[in-house]
Design an enzyme around this catalytic site. Structure first.
Site, short mmCIF file in Angstrom:
data_model
loop_
_atom_site.label_atom_id
_atom_site.label_comp_id
_atom_site.label_asym_id
_atom_site.label_seq_id
_atom_site.Cartn_x
_atom_site.Cartn_y
_atom_site.Cartn_z
N ASP A 64 21.15 16.85 -8.09
CA ASP A 64 20.79 17.48 -6.81
C ASP A 64 20.66 16.52 -5.64
OD1 ASP A 64 18.60 16.64 -8.21
OD2 ASP A 64 17.26 18.07 -7.30
N GLU A 95 26.90 10.02 -17.61
CA GLU A 95 27.06 8.94 -16.64
C GLU A 95 27.64 7.69 -17.27
OE1 GLU A 95 24.36 10.80 -16.94
OE2 GLU A 95 24.02 11.74 -14.98
N HIS A 105 10.92 14.83 -9.01
CA HIS A 105 11.58 14.73 -10.32
C HIS A 105 12.60 13.60 -10.24
CE1 HIS A 105 14.37 17.18 -8.01
NE2 HIS A 105 15.30 16.96 -8.89
N HIS A 106 12.88 12.98 -11.36
CA HIS A 106 13.78 11.84 -11.49
C HIS A 106 13.13 10.51 -11.06
CE1 HIS A 106 16.69 14.75 -12.47
NE2 HIS A 106 17.51 14.67 -11.46
N GLY A 156 31.66 -6.47 -24.45
CA GLY A 156 31.77 -5.95 -25.81
C GLY A 156 30.88 -4.77 -26.12
N ASP A 168 35.93 4.45 -35.59
CA ASP A 168 35.07 5.61 -35.81
C ASP A 168 33.67 5.40 -35.24
OD1 ASP A 168 34.68 3.66 -37.77
OD2 ASP A 168 34.41 5.06 -39.42
N ASN A 216 37.15 3.55 -40.74
CA ASN A 216 36.83 2.68 -41.88
C ASN A 216 35.38 2.86 -42.32
OD1 ASN A 216 35.78 1.42 -39.66
ND2 ASN A 216 37.07 -0.39 -39.79
N GLY A 226 32.35 3.44 -40.85
CA GLY A 226 31.17 2.75 -40.32
C GLY A 226 31.51 1.56 -39.46
N GLU A 244 30.42 -5.08 -37.92
CA GLU A 244 29.03 -5.49 -38.20
C GLU A 244 28.87 -5.87 -39.68
OE1 GLU A 244 27.07 -5.61 -35.63
OE2 GLU A 244 27.56 -3.99 -34.25
#
Lengths: 561, 561
Positions: free
Chosen positions: A28, A50, A113-114, A411, A441, A468, A470, A474
């Site tokens: 708004d 966003e 608000h916000h 990254g 994925d 793959n 997951g 990592e």
């Protein structure tokens, strides 16, 4: 001389920068400004959230030169910060416009608000200062136009995001249009001529004496807009040329001088040998980050490097305030005109070695990336996600005239799918034909809703989802079988139908190399006739060789305290 | 006396706060810390992205008391900021733990991935300072434990988020466990006795003299933990009681004293009359924000209000440093023991008026909300999205013992679906049975991937998606037919299958009041046997009466500069 609304002034400047589409989420405090966007004839491209909007503005800017994101105060803008921080890190000029409550409400410290509920309005601005090269919140009609110009000139100078807060009341107040008589500064000031000549001479004699010179094209080449200078430099010198991961795609890989990707320990052995034994490296736009250097394993002596940067040039460790944009052009010109041209140097490596054999069953990473490279066509756009895809893509040979990137330094997983929204919009505006997204994925799950935008903008991209099971990248760093590296299994081939039930699309699930090979060979699949998604099932622990090497190096680095 | 790892110390404190599940997204600077979470026997609940993680930690904290989010440095943490800012605004104690690069790498100014590429490591911390009541980045083993305690005590004191940066190396260094001998400070210090007695007397005589006293229970009643004191106050005084929108659900609506929601111009006329003609309003935990006051249209004279707040009490505009937690308890005790009890005051309004008639075809908002209210059962959990649902839900009569909230002040669309993830996890841990999410189409699109978590955690919620073809609440503020208030149409009834193909679920599309009525009447539908999603198709421009009134008031306010 006349008058116009402050909001209109801002939009005139944005149009001067060649922006045709603006991304964001309505809220708004900005709704009335959106009316001005429509009235200016700029396309409003709403995004589902966003963060996707920020990534989209980044993708748009990487193709168009500048991108714009509009969000509302508070939740809107803070949801976009990760995307803006990424643009800051990677030198992508994004204008983040934030619809603010009226100046009157701010002065009354109203609990709107916000807000954070404390009657203050500066907190979000303070947050964005950390990740912007310039910021302003317009508070006064008398200074609004010059504030807009100050901030936009900083955007152009630094090539990094700026933040413009535009309160609901100020947007519709009148300002004089005289500022518009002076265009924004799109060119960097020229270099000091005396110093430039001296350094040109210095570089010239280094070129003459070098026995095994090479060129390394890094991310700064694109991000600081010197691709045409670099292309000429490659031609005129005849030197072997390499890219870093961040520079991947900025050099015509079909050119005989191209040697492959140099990324320290993550490089092919022959590439590593050539670059590290060179006695003169012309390094264009160096980004000495961990991921871009194989976790700081670049082994080229400082004394042998001429490093060309946006605002300076560094020779053998000595820094000179010479902007590469001008210096490279002068260097190319001087090399062209000199009677003694530097000799052509023979390339001692082949960029991709032998093509790997197609596996019988499950798709392997070692086969996948060369195969995907073969699928690419001249003039394609390819946006590559961080993680596995980022490393793997360095093993994909590219055709000429390709537009491609990955968010190498910042990254942020999820970036590529969001960036693809803006990239395809800009690409289409510039007459581009075929666009491709390569993601994983785990990454896709962060910003999956961006697919709805890909469908509704009618740019018909091809989306490869590497499944793959997951966060494989990592897993390779830490916690191979740890439950935290698992993700819930989605039905990826159902996404297009759910996100665009009224839009034509095709989805494929491929589990074997043969299936993928046939699909990629099918000419009708390669045509951008509608949005297509291919889920490529891969082994959970398979990874490109470079990922594996660098993953280990990262864990080592994290532990090395 | 012994030693333990810094990471273990932090987790011991977190367990002391009753946390059984931690939310977040893995990233390499935090992976090793995640091992410690598993070793401590805490459940790691991975979320598809960090914003969902932050919302989940908020939802968990609202039920459990404290919630924890773990993200990685840079992209991870900045993606969560909107969620943390919301928790800050609404007094939700969330601990945001950020996995930092090693102290060594920081001191070397290494250009690591996830940084801004400038060799600095403080930018993200600076951003979070704006939205945290205390922050720390652990740098030194000697002070780590006391830093953790300092920050966690601030969390408990203020009930707002804190930020703890934990570098990869410090996590695994040893610290002494002596700190753990002193528990964290869960109780606020007592009030000054003399002042407290004086003010109790003052309030007592106001109670005696008041002709038409009422109680208004606002958001602070829950957020500052005085629900049991308030419940006793209602019983012992016998006064009519109202809630604000933020207080909705904190009072037993089946109690005869309950009069409805008071929200300035957004109130029912009879409610407005009773509250605004009262000569003494005991206002518990006032949040004087625009949305919570019908855009600042509360019309109760300051002189007639006793406003009870976390750290102070305000009587007739005069502020006293008396914490309501203690003051309310003393007030209740004194009223119980006094010979002259304040008389019971008759309630002059009925909270929900007459039940509206069921429409023949399309579902109307005026019928929908009372009908949804009738569907609710005692002990349900109901998380309500901002926007249309937030206003509409005030017209839903609630059964006793219900747990419900909406993010009233910060008002971030997308919040509810993310918060639902943590809320249902905490609810299940506490033995809760049935949980319900009420969201809109525009809101759902921001954080739709959270549904995958709802499916995998096996809490079997019922999800109502109000499909009114875009941002209706925005349309009512500005741009009724503007293209920017449109969103792409999704196939909402396909989401459960795509996000959880291996999980049992049911999806329904209802377009008429009859269809919805039958579905809600069907006892097997109401049973939490699997995750269920109901897409409720509504007219694009229909809205709860309160939304309509307040929407107009907002546009007026935005323009009023």
């Amino acid at each position: 001389m006349g008058e116009l609304l402050v909001g209109e002034y801002l939009l005139k400047r944005i149009q001067e920068l060649g922006v045709k589409s603006i991304f964001g989420v309505p809220g708004d405090y900005e709704l009335a400004f959106l009316d001005l966007i429509l009235q200016a004839g700029i396309d409003w491209k709403g995004t589902p959230n966003e963060l996707v909007g920020a990534y989209a503005a980044d993708g748009y800017a990487r193709i168009n030169g500048v991108g714009v994101l509009v969000t509302t105060f508070g939740p809107g803008e803070t949801s976009a910060l990760c995307g803006i921080a990424g643009a800051y890190t990677e030198f992508v000029p994004v204008i983040h416009i934030v619809g603010y409550p009226s100046v009157k409400a701010q002065r009354e410290h109203a609990i709107l608000h916000h807000t954070l509920g404390e009657g203050k309005f500066n907190n979000y601005h303070e947050m964005s200062k950390q990740i912007s090269c310039a910021t302003t919140v317009l508070e006064d009609t008398a200074t609004a136009a010059s504030e807009i110009d100050r901030v936009l000139n900083a955007l152009l100078l630094h090539g990094q995001p700026v933040y413009i807060g535009i309160p609901t009341d100020i947007t519709f107040e009148k300002t004089r249009d005289t500022g518009l008589l002076v265009p924004l500064s799109k060119m960097l000031d020229p270099n000091n001529q005396g110093l430039e000549s001296k350094i040109l001479g210095d570089i010239g004699s280094r070129l003459e004496n070098a026995k095994s010179p090479v060129i390394v094209v890094d991310g700064g080449a694109t991000r600081h807009g010197v691709l045409s200078e670099v292309s000429d430099l490659i031609t005129v010198t005849g030197f072997p040329v390499f890219t870093t991961p961040m520079g991947k795609g900025t050099v015509d890989e079909k050119c005989a001088q191209y040697g492959g990707t140099y990324v320290g320990v993550g490089s092919r052995d022959d590439v590593k040998d050539v670059v590290e034994s060179s006695d003169l490296v012309l390094w264009i736009g160096m980004y000495p980050s961990d991921m871009n250097t194989g976790e700081f394993t670049v082994r080229v002596s400082k004394g042998d490097i001429v490093n060309f940067e946006r605002f300076y040039t560094m020779i053998g460790g000595q820094k000179y305030p010479l902007k590469m944009k001008h210096l490279l052009r002068k260097l190319v010109d001087s090399l062209k005109s000199e009677s003694v041209l530097p000799r052509q140097t023979k390339l001692a490596c082949v960029p991709y070695g032998q093509e790997p054999e197609k596996p019988d069953g499950v798709i392997t990473q070692s086969w996948l990336w060369p195969r995907l490279g073969k699928f690419l066509l001249e003039d394609d756009l390819v946006v590559v996600e961080t993680g596995t895809a980022q490393s793997g893509f360095n093993a994909s040979p590219l055709p000429s005239h390709i537009t491609t990137w990955t968010q190498e330094i910042f990254g942020s997983i999820g970036y590529a799918t969001g960036a693809m929204v803006g990239a395809t919009v800009a690409f289409k505006e510039k007459g581009g034909r075929r666009s491709i997204l390569i993601t994983g994925d785990g990454s896709l799950q962060l910003t999956a809703q961006a697919i709805a935008d890909l469908l509704r903008h009618g740019t018909n991209p091809i989306i490869f989802v590497l499944n793959n099971d997951g966060y494989t990248v990592e897993r390779l760093i830490h916690g191979v079988e740890a439950p935290y590296n698992s993700i819930p299994p989605w039905k990826y081939t159902g996404l297009l139908d759910v996100f665009g039930p009224q839009t034509k699309s095709e989805s494929y699930l491929v589990r074997s190399a043969n299936e993928l090979d046939s699909l990629l060979d099918n000419p009708s699949f390669g045509e951008p006739t509608c949005t297509k998604l291919v889920e490529i099932v891969l082994d959970k622990l398979d990874a490109p060789e470079a990922t594996r090497k660098i993953g280990k190096a990262i864990e080592q680095f994290n532990k090395s305290a």
